[in-house]
Design an enzyme around this catalytic site. Structure first.
Site, PDB file in Angstrom:
ATOM      1  CE  LYS A  83      -2.222  -0.797   3.874  1.00  0.00           C
ATOM      2  NZ  LYS A  83      -1.473  -2.279   4.338  1.00  0.00           N
ATOM      3  NE  ARG A 117      -4.895  -1.346   9.939  1.00  0.00           N
ATOM      4  CZ  ARG A 117      -3.796  -0.620   9.204  1.00  0.00           C
ATOM      5  NH1 ARG A 117      -3.740   0.166   8.809  1.00  0.00           N
ATOM      6  NH2 ARG A 117      -2.603  -1.381   9.221  1.00  0.00           N
ATOM      7  NE  ARG A 140       7.636  -2.734   6.341  1.00  0.00           N
ATOM      8  CZ  ARG A 140       6.359  -2.672   6.549  1.00  0.00           C
ATOM      9  NH1 ARG A 140       5.624  -2.134   5.355  1.00  0.00           N
ATOM     10  NH2 ARG A 140       5.806  -3.208   7.716  1.00  0.00           N
ATOM     11  NE  ARG A 183       5.851  -0.270  10.238  1.00  0.00           N
ATOM     12  CZ  ARG A 183       4.897  -0.354   9.418  1.00  0.00           C
ATOM     13  NH1 ARG A 183       4.491   0.297   8.342  1.00  0.00           N
ATOM     14  NH2 ARG A 183       3.860  -0.978  10.058  1.00  0.00           N
ATOM     15  NE  ARG A 219       1.719  -4.769  11.160  1.00  0.00           N
ATOM     16  CZ  ARG A 219       3.211  -4.741  10.553  1.00  0.00           C
ATOM     17  NH1 ARG A 219       4.074  -5.051  11.050  1.00  0.00           N
ATOM     18  NH2 ARG A 219       3.020  -4.094   9.365  1.00  0.00           N
TER      19      ARG A 219
HETATM   20  P1  AP5 Z   1       4.893  -1.689   1.723  1.00  0.00           P
HETATM   21  O1  AP5 Z   1       4.625  -0.571   0.931  1.00  0.00           O
HETATM   22  O2  AP5 Z   1       5.624  -1.064   2.926  1.00  0.00           O
HETATM   23  O3  AP5 Z   1       3.684  -2.599   2.418  1.00  0.00           O
HETATM   24  P2  AP5 Z   1       2.332  -1.695   3.266  1.00  0.00           P
HETATM   25  O4  AP5 Z   1       1.141  -2.345   2.665  1.00  0.00           O
HETATM   26  O5  AP5 Z   1       2.362  -0.471   3.237  1.00  0.00           O
HETATM   27  O6  AP5 Z   1       2.617  -2.430   4.624  1.00  0.00           O
HETATM   28  P3  AP5 Z   1       2.451  -1.915   6.082  1.00  0.00           P
HETATM   29  O7  AP5 Z   1       2.959  -2.805   6.861  1.00  0.00           O
HETATM   30  O8  AP5 Z   1       2.924  -0.523   6.140  1.00  0.00           O
HETATM   31  O9  AP5 Z   1       0.953  -1.948   6.265  1.00  0.00           O
HETATM   32  P4  AP5 Z   1       0.258  -2.152   7.880  1.00  0.00           P
HETATM   33  O10 AP5 Z   1      -1.348  -1.764   7.201  1.00  0.00           O
HETATM   34  O11 AP5 Z   1       0.608  -3.170   8.514  1.00  0.00           O
HETATM   35  O12 AP5 Z   1       0.751  -0.928   8.333  1.00  0.00           O
HETATM   36  P5  AP5 Z   1       0.603   0.844   8.746  1.00  0.00           P
HETATM   37  O13 AP5 Z   1       1.503   1.690   8.797  1.00  0.00           O
HETATM   38  O14 AP5 Z   1      -0.842   1.327   7.906  1.00  0.00           O
HETATM   39  O15 AP5 Z   1       5.541  -3.012   1.331  1.00  0.00           O
HETATM   40  C1  AP5 Z   1       6.152  -3.892   2.217  1.00  0.00           C
HETATM   41  C2  AP5 Z   1       7.677  -4.400   1.569  1.00  0.00           C
HETATM   42  O16 AP5 Z   1       7.281  -5.153   0.399  1.00  0.00           O
HETATM   43  C3  AP5 Z   1       8.672  -3.197   1.327  1.00  0.00           C
HETATM   44  O17 AP5 Z   1       9.985  -3.385   1.688  1.00  0.00           O
HETATM   45  C4  AP5 Z   1       8.272  -3.113  -0.393  1.00  0.00           C
HETATM   46  O18 AP5 Z   1       9.609  -2.571  -0.831  1.00  0.00           O
HETATM   47  C5  AP5 Z   1       8.017  -4.473  -0.581  1.00  0.00           C
HETATM   48  N1  AP5 Z   1       7.204  -4.578  -1.830  1.00  0.00           N
HETATM   49  C6  AP5 Z   1       6.000  -3.717  -2.069  1.00  0.00           C
HETATM   50  N2  AP5 Z   1       5.359  -4.174  -3.046  1.00  0.00           N
HETATM   51  C7  AP5 Z   1       6.184  -5.191  -3.563  1.00  0.00           C
HETATM   52  C8  AP5 Z   1       6.023  -5.955  -4.784  1.00  0.00           C
HETATM   53  N3  AP5 Z   1       4.898  -6.056  -5.643  1.00  0.00           N
HETATM   54  N4  AP5 Z   1       6.873  -7.144  -4.944  1.00  0.00           N
HETATM   55  C9  AP5 Z   1       7.793  -7.252  -4.106  1.00  0.00           C
HETATM   56  N5  AP5 Z   1       7.921  -6.582  -3.091  1.00  0.00           N
HETATM   57  C10 AP5 Z   1       7.219  -5.525  -2.635  1.00  0.00           C
HETATM   58  O19 AP5 Z   1      -0.150   0.403  10.285  1.00  0.00           O
HETATM   59  C11 AP5 Z   1       0.658   0.177  11.401  1.00  0.00           C
HETATM   60  C12 AP5 Z   1      -0.001   0.300  12.810  1.00  0.00           C
HETATM   61  O20 AP5 Z   1      -0.762   1.570  12.732  1.00  0.00           O
HETATM   62  C13 AP5 Z   1      -1.377  -0.786  12.749  1.00  0.00           C
HETATM   63  O21 AP5 Z   1      -0.855  -2.026  13.087  1.00  0.00           O
HETATM   64  C14 AP5 Z   1      -2.163  -0.070  13.907  1.00  0.00           C
HETATM   65  O22 AP5 Z   1      -1.834  -0.165  15.200  1.00  0.00           O
HETATM   66  C15 AP5 Z   1      -1.877   1.406  13.502  1.00  0.00           C
HETATM   67  N6  AP5 Z   1      -3.113   2.018  12.693  1.00  0.00           N
HETATM   68  C16 AP5 Z   1      -2.662   2.292  11.288  1.00  0.00           C
HETATM   69  N7  AP5 Z   1      -3.741   2.843  10.649  1.00  0.00           N
HETATM   70  C17 AP5 Z   1      -4.801   2.516  11.509  1.00  0.00           C
HETATM   71  C18 AP5 Z   1      -6.165   2.893  11.522  1.00  0.00           C
HETATM   72  N8  AP5 Z   1      -6.978   3.318  10.160  1.00  0.00           N
HETATM   73  N9  AP5 Z   1      -6.933   2.298  12.544  1.00  0.00           N
HETATM   74  C19 AP5 Z   1      -6.452   1.843  13.787  1.00  0.00           C
HETATM   75  N10 AP5 Z   1      -5.047   1.614  13.932  1.00  0.00           N
HETATM   76  C20 AP5 Z   1      -4.228   1.979  12.553  1.00  0.00           C
END
Ligand code: AP5
Ligand code: ZN
Length: 213
Positions: A13, A87, A126, A160, A171
């Site tokens: 994402k 979410r 990552r 992270r 997660r």
């Molecule tokens: P990356 O692009 O980093 O993936 P991502 O989907 O953004 O993953 P996140 O781990 O950031 O998602 P998340 O939903 O757990 O975290 P968030 O920050 O939202 O890609 C991953 C890796 O793969 C990278 O190294 C990339 O280079 C590689 N890659 C990407 N595409 C690829 C491909 N096609 N092929 C090969 N490699 C690839 O949330 C974190 C925490 O915040 C949550 O756990 C929660 O506690 C809180 N939080 C956030 N939003 C909310 C909400 N709305 N409500 C409540 N709590 C929330």
């Protein structure tokens, strides 16, 4: 155009939102990035959010809704890409109400699908630039010059704290239980397009762009 990216942790994402932001003059709004900034700045929201994030649980809705809707307000008419928000169904309902009051709406909901075993490998490898936040991966996306950020030249990188195996498992469970049902909520509105997120990064971008047009 206003879009929502839905997908499990590690589905790409953040990677895709940054590419679309640059190419389409839209603004990426990542709830995870906003929360991590609040934690590192030590704001009231950050202090409350920290333990939930470390455990891989969702942060309480009121905290997240407040910071995300504040950012949407600031955009004016510019299109946005929501990454990580909403979410759960409650967050989606609050977002719809908020946009409705401002005569705005969500045009497309793009669901990026990736199997759990692939996700674990992606998250384990990552890391990001400490200075500009550019994302990298030990196997899939290394800087052109080893140890030097392509974008800003920094040599400092970070991983992270919630990318450890136990938190990642939680997660993923939280995604399947609480976030997946959102897809049906948006299907009823006819906005959902499903994308195969296991293709190379550029192919996923192409598929997203097709689904946006
Ligand atoms: P990356 O692009 O980093 O993936 P991502 O989907 O953004 O993953 P996140 O781990 O950031 O998602 P998340 O939903 O757990 O975290 P968030 O920050 O939202 O890609 C991953 C890796 O793969 C990278 O190294 C990339 O280079 C590689 N890659 C990407 N595409 C690829 C491909 N096609 N092929 C090969 N490699 C690839 O949330 C974190 C925490 O915040 C949550 O756990 C929660 O506690 C809180 N939080 C956030 N939003 C909310 C909400 N709305 N409500 C409540 N709590 C929330
Ligand atoms: Zn950098």
């Amino acid at each position: 155009m206003n879009i929502i990216l839905i997908g499990p942790p590690g589905s790409g994402k953040g990677t895709q939102a940054k590419i679309l932001e640059e190419r389409h003059n839209m603004k990426q709004l990542s709830s995870g990035d906003m929360l991590r900034a609040a934690v590192s700045e030590g704001t009231e929201i950050g202090k409350k959010a920290k333990s939930y994030m470390e455990a891989g649980e969702l942060v309480p809705d009121d905290l997240v809704v407040e910071i995300v809707t504040d950012q949407i307000e600031k955009l004016g008419d510019k299109g946005f890409i929501l990454d990580g928000f909403p979410r759960n169904v409650h967050q989606a309902e609050v977002l719809d109400q908020m946009l409705d009051q401002r005569d705005r709406n969500i045009d497309r909901v793009l669901v990026v699908e990736v199997n759990d075993d692939v996700l674990v490998e992606r998250i384990a490898g990552r890391y990001t630039c400490a200075q500009c936040g550019e994302g990298y991966h030990d196997k899939f996306k290394q800087p052109e010059k080893e140890g030097v950020c392509d974008k800003c030249g920094s040599t400092e990188f970070i991983r992270r704290p919630d990318d450890n195996p136990d938190t990642v498992r939680n997660r993923l469970a939280v995604y399947h239980e609480q976030t997946k049902p959102l897809v049906d909520y948006y299907k009823e509105q006819g906005k959902v397009r499903v994308i195969d997120g296991e293709q190379p990064i550029e192919e996923v971008t192409k598929a997203l762009e097709q689904a946006m047009s």
